[in-house]
Scaffold this motif. Structure first.
Motif, PDB file in Angstrom:
ATOM      1  N   PRO A 122      44.691  29.216  38.218  1.00  0.00           N
ATOM      2  CA  PRO A 122      43.455  28.595  37.728  1.00  0.00           C
ATOM      3  C   PRO A 122      42.791  29.461  36.660  1.00  0.00           C
ATOM      4  CG  PRO A 122      43.093  29.629  39.870  1.00  0.00           C
ATOM      5  CD  PRO A 122      44.566  29.713  39.592  1.00  0.00           C
ATOM      6  N   HIS A 123      42.197  28.796  35.673  1.00  0.00           N
ATOM      7  CA  HIS A 123      41.472  29.553  34.655  1.00  0.00           C
ATOM      8  C   HIS A 123      39.991  29.173  34.694  1.00  0.00           C
ATOM      9  CE1 HIS A 123      42.904  26.054  31.980  1.00  0.00           C
ATOM     10  NE2 HIS A 123      41.643  25.837  32.279  1.00  0.00           N
ATOM     11  N   VAL A 124      39.250  29.792  33.795  1.00  0.00           N
ATOM     12  CA  VAL A 124      37.801  29.602  33.778  1.00  0.00           C
ATOM     13  C   VAL A 124      37.417  28.130  33.677  1.00  0.00           C
ATOM     14  CG1 VAL A 124      35.670  30.144  32.556  1.00  0.00           C
ATOM     15  CG2 VAL A 124      37.440  31.873  32.779  1.00  0.00           C
ATOM     16  N   LEU A 152      47.230  29.685  25.289  1.00  0.00           N
ATOM     17  CA  LEU A 152      46.314  30.736  24.850  1.00  0.00           C
ATOM     18  C   LEU A 152      46.547  32.037  25.615  1.00  0.00           C
ATOM     19  CD1 LEU A 152      43.227  28.440  24.664  1.00  0.00           C
ATOM     20  CD2 LEU A 152      44.136  29.728  22.733  1.00  0.00           C
ATOM     21  N   GLY A 153      47.559  32.039  26.421  1.00  0.00           N
ATOM     22  CA  GLY A 153      47.838  33.250  27.178  1.00  0.00           C
ATOM     23  C   GLY A 153      47.080  33.249  28.484  1.00  0.00           C
ATOM     24  N   ASN A 154      47.272  34.293  29.266  1.00  0.00           N
ATOM     25  CA  ASN A 154      46.698  34.319  30.607  1.00  0.00           C
ATOM     26  C   ASN A 154      45.380  35.066  30.697  1.00  0.00           C
ATOM     27  OD1 ASN A 154      48.800  32.856  31.732  1.00  0.00           O
ATOM     28  ND2 ASN A 154      50.063  34.690  31.876  1.00  0.00           N
ATOM     29  N   SER A 155      44.835  35.434  29.553  1.00  0.00           N
ATOM     30  CA  SER A 155      43.663  36.295  29.578  1.00  0.00           C
ATOM     31  C   SER A 155      42.471  35.673  30.290  1.00  0.00           C
ATOM     32  CB  SER A 155      43.257  36.657  28.158  1.00  0.00           C
ATOM     33  OG  SER A 155      42.995  35.474  27.425  1.00  0.00           O
ATOM     34  N   LEU A 156      42.449  34.351  30.398  1.00  0.00           N
ATOM     35  CA  LEU A 156      41.279  33.740  30.994  1.00  0.00           C
ATOM     36  C   LEU A 156      41.519  33.166  32.379  1.00  0.00           C
ATOM     37  CD1 LEU A 156      39.820  32.196  27.790  1.00  0.00           C
ATOM     38  CD2 LEU A 156      38.999  34.156  29.052  1.00  0.00           C
ATOM     39  N   THR A 157      42.569  33.610  33.021  1.00  0.00           N
ATOM     40  CA  THR A 157      42.741  33.183  34.397  1.00  0.00           C
ATOM     41  C   THR A 157      41.642  33.867  35.205  1.00  0.00           C
ATOM     42  OG1 THR A 157      44.178  35.023  34.965  1.00  0.00           O
ATOM     43  CG2 THR A 157      45.240  33.007  34.154  1.00  0.00           C
ATOM     44  N   ILE A 158      41.318  33.273  36.315  1.00  0.00           N
ATOM     45  CA  ILE A 158      40.240  33.819  37.133  1.00  0.00           C
ATOM     46  C   ILE A 158      40.529  35.261  37.581  1.00  0.00           C
ATOM     47  CG2 ILE A 158      38.933  33.483  39.261  1.00  0.00           C
ATOM     48  CD1 ILE A 158      38.323  31.563  36.936  1.00  0.00           C
ATOM     49  N   PRO A 159      41.721  35.536  38.080  1.00  0.00           N
ATOM     50  CA  PRO A 159      41.975  36.928  38.486  1.00  0.00           C
ATOM     51  C   PRO A 159      41.759  37.918  37.328  1.00  0.00           C
ATOM     52  CG  PRO A 159      43.703  35.488  39.314  1.00  0.00           C
ATOM     53  CD  PRO A 159      42.863  34.654  38.403  1.00  0.00           C
ATOM     54  N   ALA A 160      42.132  37.512  36.113  1.00  0.00           N
ATOM     55  CA  ALA A 160      41.971  38.417  34.969  1.00  0.00           C
ATOM     56  C   ALA A 160      40.498  38.652  34.651  1.00  0.00           C
ATOM     57  CB  ALA A 160      42.698  37.852  33.744  1.00  0.00           C
ATOM     58  N   VAL A 161      39.711  37.597  34.666  1.00  0.00           N
ATOM     59  CA  VAL A 161      38.289  37.745  34.354  1.00  0.00           C
ATOM     60  C   VAL A 161      37.586  38.566  35.439  1.00  0.00           C
ATOM     61  CG1 VAL A 161      36.103  36.511  34.055  1.00  0.00           C
ATOM     62  CG2 VAL A 161      38.193  35.621  33.009  1.00  0.00           C
ATOM     63  N   GLU A 185      38.621  40.979  36.977  1.00  0.00           N
ATOM     64  CA  GLU A 185      38.874  42.417  36.900  1.00  0.00           C
ATOM     65  C   GLU A 185      37.708  43.103  36.200  1.00  0.00           C
ATOM     66  OE1 GLU A 185      42.622  43.340  35.093  1.00  0.00           O
ATOM     67  OE2 GLU A 185      43.721  42.183  36.614  1.00  0.00           O
ATOM     68  N   LYS A 186      37.030  42.356  35.324  1.00  0.00           N
ATOM     69  CA  LYS A 186      35.948  42.958  34.541  1.00  0.00           C
ATOM     70  C   LYS A 186      34.555  42.491  34.932  1.00  0.00           C
ATOM     71  CE  LYS A 186      36.553  43.479  30.118  1.00  0.00           C
ATOM     72  NZ  LYS A 186      36.749  43.070  28.703  1.00  0.00           N
ATOM     73  N   TYR A 187      34.483  41.352  35.608  1.00  0.00           N
ATOM     74  CA  TYR A 187      33.164  40.822  35.966  1.00  0.00           C
ATOM     75  C   TYR A 187      33.145  40.439  37.425  1.00  0.00           C
ATOM     76  CZ  TYR A 187      32.632  40.540  30.947  1.00  0.00           C
ATOM     77  OH  TYR A 187      32.573  40.869  29.620  1.00  0.00           O
ATOM     78  N   ARG A 188      31.952  40.504  38.004  1.00  0.00           N
ATOM     79  CA  ARG A 188      31.815  40.070  39.377  1.00  0.00           C
ATOM     80  C   ARG A 188      31.811  38.540  39.413  1.00  0.00           C
ATOM     81  NH1 ARG A 188      26.308  42.094  39.131  1.00  0.00           N
ATOM     82  NH2 ARG A 188      25.922  41.544  41.295  1.00  0.00           N
ATOM     83  N   GLY A 189      32.241  38.006  40.520  1.00  0.00           N
ATOM     84  CA  GLY A 189      32.270  36.556  40.664  1.00  0.00           C
ATOM     85  C   GLY A 189      30.896  35.938  40.463  1.00  0.00           C
ATOM     86  N   ILE A 190      29.877  36.616  40.936  1.00  0.00           N
ATOM     87  CA  ILE A 190      28.532  36.075  40.840  1.00  0.00           C
ATOM     88  C   ILE A 190      28.074  35.985  39.380  1.00  0.00           C
ATOM     89  CG2 ILE A 190      27.171  38.221  41.014  1.00  0.00           C
ATOM     90  CD1 ILE A 190      25.362  36.760  43.042  1.00  0.00           C
ATOM     91  N   GLU A 191      28.561  36.924  38.569  1.00  0.00           N
ATOM     92  CA  GLU A 191      28.194  36.909  37.150  1.00  0.00           C
ATOM     93  C   GLU A 191      28.892  35.758  36.427  1.00  0.00           C
ATOM     94  OE1 GLU A 191      27.411  41.725  36.761  1.00  0.00           O
ATOM     95  OE2 GLU A 191      29.349  40.904  36.175  1.00  0.00           O
ATOM     96  N   LEU A 192      30.163  35.554  36.766  1.00  0.00           N
ATOM     97  CA  LEU A 192      30.912  34.452  36.151  1.00  0.00           C
ATOM     98  C   LEU A 192      30.267  33.123  36.558  1.00  0.00           C
ATOM     99  CD1 LEU A 192      34.659  33.523  36.551  1.00  0.00           C
ATOM    100  CD2 LEU A 192      33.114  33.043  34.664  1.00  0.00           C
ATOM    101  N   ARG A 193      29.926  33.029  37.829  1.00  0.00           N
ATOM    102  CA  ARG A 193      29.311  31.791  38.299  1.00  0.00           C
ATOM    103  C   ARG A 193      27.977  31.551  37.592  1.00  0.00           C
ATOM    104  NH1 ARG A 193      29.427  28.249  43.291  1.00  0.00           N
ATOM    105  NH2 ARG A 193      27.450  27.151  43.147  1.00  0.00           N
ATOM    106  N   TYR A 194      27.192  32.599  37.427  1.00  0.00           N
ATOM    107  CA  TYR A 194      25.912  32.460  36.748  1.00  0.00           C
ATOM    108  C   TYR A 194      26.134  31.948  35.312  1.00  0.00           C
ATOM    109  CZ  TYR A 194      21.845  33.625  34.005  1.00  0.00           C
ATOM    110  OH  TYR A 194      20.804  33.534  33.124  1.00  0.00           O
ATOM    111  N   TYR A 195      27.121  32.499  34.663  1.00  0.00           N
ATOM    112  CA  TYR A 195      27.444  32.097  33.289  1.00  0.00           C
ATOM    113  C   TYR A 195      27.761  30.598  33.238  1.00  0.00           C
ATOM    114  CZ  TYR A 195      30.269  31.897  28.969  1.00  0.00           C
ATOM    115  OH  TYR A 195      30.795  31.572  27.740  1.00  0.00           O
ATOM    116  N   VAL A 196      28.509  30.130  34.206  1.00  0.00           N
ATOM    117  CA  VAL A 196      28.890  28.715  34.257  1.00  0.00           C
ATOM    118  C   VAL A 196      27.685  27.829  34.585  1.00  0.00           C
ATOM    119  CG1 VAL A 196      30.245  27.010  35.542  1.00  0.00           C
ATOM    120  CG2 VAL A 196      31.302  29.165  34.832  1.00  0.00           C
ATOM    121  N   VAL A 197      26.893  28.269  35.535  1.00  0.00           N
ATOM    122  CA  VAL A 197      25.765  27.466  35.999  1.00  0.00           C
ATOM    123  C   VAL A 197      24.645  27.388  34.957  1.00  0.00           C
ATOM    124  CG1 VAL A 197      23.833  27.529  37.646  1.00  0.00           C
ATOM    125  CG2 VAL A 197      26.178  27.733  38.472  1.00  0.00           C
TER     126      VAL A 197
END
Length: 459
Positions: free
Chosen positions: A37-39, A276-285, A287-299
């Motif tokens: 899965p990706h972003v 576009l490559g695998n750079s934006l799969t969830i596991p890859a993202v 590695e650098k950001y917390r899940g809560i931060e990614l979720r905030y970005y989406v929300v």
RNA sequence: GGUGGGUUGGCCGAGAGGCGAGGCAACGGACUGCAAAUCCGUGUACACGGGUUCAAAUCCCGUACCCACCUCCA
């Protein structure tokens, strides 16, 4: 106040009126488990998770079904290329998807049915369509069964397209079709190229289901012939949702009252895809950001708006979110309070999360100004909870025993240094005081002087 | 060809006829030994050309560019 939502079918914001008072039936098209899965995938899940949470806040008894497509052309071809059974690939990717959902605090649906677990239901539905004269077995002996688009006058109503303006579907040998736009309900087993494990018995011989029929069958099984909201990504509007609706209605089911579609997250102006490559799969993202931060970005973006993904924007979002967290830390409140009226109004307006987030920041500012931040912090926690962003939610992993031990150890070490610094400051020896602070900082720890004395945190 | 969406300040991102959402960055100020954090203040943004209106980023007409779907796709 009534919850209003944008209905893709009518292209307007409408009051949400459930079929049955106090209840909400929701069906969302989940993923085809064929790759990591990706972003973008996760945006859909997060958006509908927010919808689910909001409906609950509004007092609805929510039944939320999100399916998993675990058999399709791509799964078969990828599995073959990887030299493993298709069901192994599908299962692996399903587990990967579950991890991504968990990392983003996407609450599980009421039930998550698998396509392969509902073959009899699909066969039954196809039989009904044949009896009613809306489907036919191909006459070329392929074992395929098609939906007869010409037999259903309102075909195209969901996406406002006329049949004659459409391009033909290319998912099967057109020679077996009466009209090139007819789509497959059932695909006959191709012995030469497909494994027998990917076929099931049916009145038309062994085969596997077409893509669209699974959702009609599963929505019908778990939500009934008529239900409230059907959701998915914009790309699903056609052909998938159009076909689902045609099938179900042709079989005599009223189907969904409202259609909701979330927009894309793009990268470099293009939708995400494996190219576009695998750079934006969830596991890859992650590695650098917390899940809560990614979720905030989406929300923080409205679900119907395109989002152009960039790490710069994600950085910015993370910085903003930390401001909220630091306010909460200072306030030291753990009890959620009431939701501010402005927040409720924003959410009621087609899940206006951007405006809701603005209320969040306004409340943080008021709280930072107030002598007693507690009531504001309570409101902030309540709002974060609705958005699935409560920092103390166990879903984020919390601080385990090891973490706490480590924190205590660092605290003891830093405390000693801070005592020395305090002594230097008391003696107005600021050079020494600053040197100690720099030393601590070089270890990755920031020191702040507060009215309650110095505090440290990881930089 | 058909259908749908978009173009907002340095950046991200809302809004949808009349008080400049919000965030990030920047600048000034308060606080601080200095910082940090926090607060206060500072922006004359709405692709372009016409039009409607007392008033338009928001409505209408036209133009340009971008994107998505019509094949698997969140």
């Amino acid at each position: 106040m009534t919850f209003r939502l944008y209905d893709t079918a009518t292209r307007e914001v409408r009051d949400f009126v459930p079929l049955e008072e106090g209840k909400a039936g929701l069906y969302v098209c989940g993923l085809t488990v064929q790759s990591e899965p990706h972003v973008g995938h996760v945006r859909s899940a997060v958006n509908f998770d927010v919808l689910q949470r909001w409906l609950r806040v509004k007092g609805f008894d929510v039944t939320f079904i999100r399916n998993v497509t675990d058999i399709d052309d791509k799964i078969l071809s990828k599995a073959e290329a990887q030299g493993r059974p298709w069901y192994n690939l599908a299962y692996d990717m399903k587990r990967e998807l579950d991890r991504a959902y968990a990392a983003l605090n996407v609450a599980p649906p009421t039930y998550e049915p698998l396509a392969t677990g509902h073959i009899p239901e699909m066969v039954e539905l196809i039989e009904q369509l044949i009896v009613r004269g809306h489907a036919y077995a191909a006459e070329d002996g392929s074992g395929d069964v098609y939906f007869d688009v010409r037999s259903w006058p309102s075909y195209g109503e969901l996406t406002r397209q006329g049949i004659d303006d459409m391009e033909a579907a290319g998912d099967a040998d057109p020679r077996g079709k009466r009209d090139p736009r007819d789509f497959a309900l059932w695909k006959g087993w191709k012995k030469a190229t497909e494994p027998e494990t990917a076929s099931w018995p049916s009145p038309w011989g062994r085969g596997r289901p077409g893509w669209h029929i699974e959702c009609s069958a599963m929505a019908g099984k778990y939500l009934g012939p008529a239900f409230d909201i059907h959701g998915g990504g914009v790309d699903l509007r056609f052909p998938h949702h159009e076909n689902e609706q045609a099938q179900s209605r042709a079989a005599g089911h009223p189907f969904a009252s409202y259609w909701m579609h979330n927009a894309w997250i793009t990268t470099a102006g293009e939708k995400m895809s494996k190219s576009l490559g695998n750079s934006l799969t969830i596991p890859a993202v992650l590695e650098k950001y917390r899940g809560i931060e990614l979720r905030y970005y989406v929300v923080a973006a409205h679900y119907r708006s395109h989002v152009e993904f960039s790490f710069e924007a994600l950085d910015e979002a993370a910085v903003g979110f930390r401001r909220i967290e630091s306010f909460l830390d200072r306030a030291g409140v753990t009890e959620a309070g009431e939701l501010p009226a402005a927040f409720v109004a924003a959410m009621d307006d087609d899940l206006g999360t951007p405006a809701a987030v603005a209320v969040l920041y306004d409340t943080v500012r008021e709280g930072n100004k107030a002598a007693d931040p507690a009531p504001y912090a309570g409101q902030v926690l309540a709002m974060l909870d609705v958005l699935g962003l409560h920092p103390a939610d166990p879903a984020w992993g919390g601080s385990g025993g090891d973490d706490q031990q480590l924190t205590d150890a660092v605290d003891a070490l830093v405390a000693g240094l801070l005592d020395q610094r305090a002594a230097a400051r008391a003696a107005k020896d600021f050079a020494t005081a600053d040197a100690i602070r720099d030393q601590i900082k070089s270890a990755g720890i920031e020191v702040e002087d507060t009215p309650d004395g110095p505090k440290w945190s990881l930089a």
